[in-house]
Design a protein around this motif. Structure first.
Motif, short mmCIF file in Angstrom:
data_model
loop_
_atom_site.label_atom_id
_atom_site.label_comp_id
_atom_site.label_asym_id
_atom_site.label_seq_id
_atom_site.Cartn_x
_atom_site.Cartn_y
_atom_site.Cartn_z
N UNK A 66 -1.00 10.35 6.37
CA UNK A 66 -1.39 11.70 5.74
C UNK A 66 -0.63 12.91 5.92
N UNK A 67 0.72 12.69 6.09
CA UNK A 67 1.66 13.77 5.78
C UNK A 67 1.80 14.21 4.51
N UNK A 68 1.67 15.74 4.28
CA UNK A 68 2.10 15.91 2.93
C UNK A 68 3.05 17.04 3.00
N UNK B 77 2.23 14.96 -2.12
CA UNK B 77 1.79 16.35 -2.71
C UNK B 77 0.08 16.36 -2.77
N UNK B 78 -0.31 15.36 -2.34
CA UNK B 78 -1.98 15.77 -2.29
C UNK B 78 -2.59 15.05 -3.59
N UNK C 191 -5.73 15.42 2.64
CA UNK C 191 -4.98 15.28 1.41
C UNK C 191 -5.31 14.22 0.57
N UNK C 192 -6.62 13.96 0.62
CA UNK C 192 -7.30 13.13 -0.32
C UNK C 192 -6.93 11.52 -0.21
N UNK C 193 -6.95 10.87 -1.31
CA UNK C 193 -7.12 9.48 -1.38
C UNK C 193 -5.28 9.00 -1.43
N UNK C 194 -5.02 8.46 -0.34
CA UNK C 194 -3.65 7.85 -0.65
C UNK C 194 -3.24 7.00 -1.68
#
Length: 148
Positions: free
Chosen positions: A104-106, A137-138, A123-126
């Motif tokens: 989950x790194x953006x 970018x999210x 950051x939402x759904x990978x």
């Protein structure tokens, strides 16, 4: 482009819920971004709880397929978490933390990096991020990212 926006998805969840009331159908409906616009009080929330926030892929949701591979999400079939012919389920935690997709790194330039909801959303759904070619970018369905 084939995915519903968050408003359409939430409306569909409401309709499906209403259709299944008083029936023997058990749906687990998850609305998208229900916290946007709400004030969050993060006082007293421990890191262990925050690790379970956001997408549940590989955390509280697992998919085991007949090929003996364990996945965190059907959208991420290219990224198995574990192969049961080589490992046992107890090895999942080590495998999960070594898989960069679930980290989950953006990027620091993304809208997510400074977002007030980052600790909740992560950051939402990978899976959606991967398929929009904006993995770091999210989530493109986030109303705050859509606003720019």
């Amino acid at each position: 482009d084939k995915q519903l926006g968050y408003k359409e998805w939430n409306n569909l969840c409401n309709k499906l819920h209403n259709m299944t009331l008083n029936k023997d159908i058990n749906l687990m409906l998850k609305k998208s971004f229900p916290f946007i616009g709400k004030r969050l009080n993060m006082n007293g929330v421990v890191d262990n709880t925050l690790n379970k926030a956001g997408c549940k892929a590989g955390i509280t949701l697992l998919y085991i397929y007949p090929d003996r591979k364990v996945y965190g999400c059907p959208l991420l079939m290219e990224y198995p978490l574990l192969e049961l012919d080589k490992f046992v389920l107890n090895d999942l935690e080590t495998s999960y933390y070594s898989n960069i997709l679930y980290d989950y790194c953006v990027s620091l330039e993304s809208t997510c990096s400074q977002c007030a909801y980052k600790e909740i959303c992560r950051s939402g759904c990978p899976g959606r991020r991967k398929y929009t070619n904006k993995l770091w970018d999210g989530d493109s369905t986030c109303p705050l990212i859509q606003e720019g």
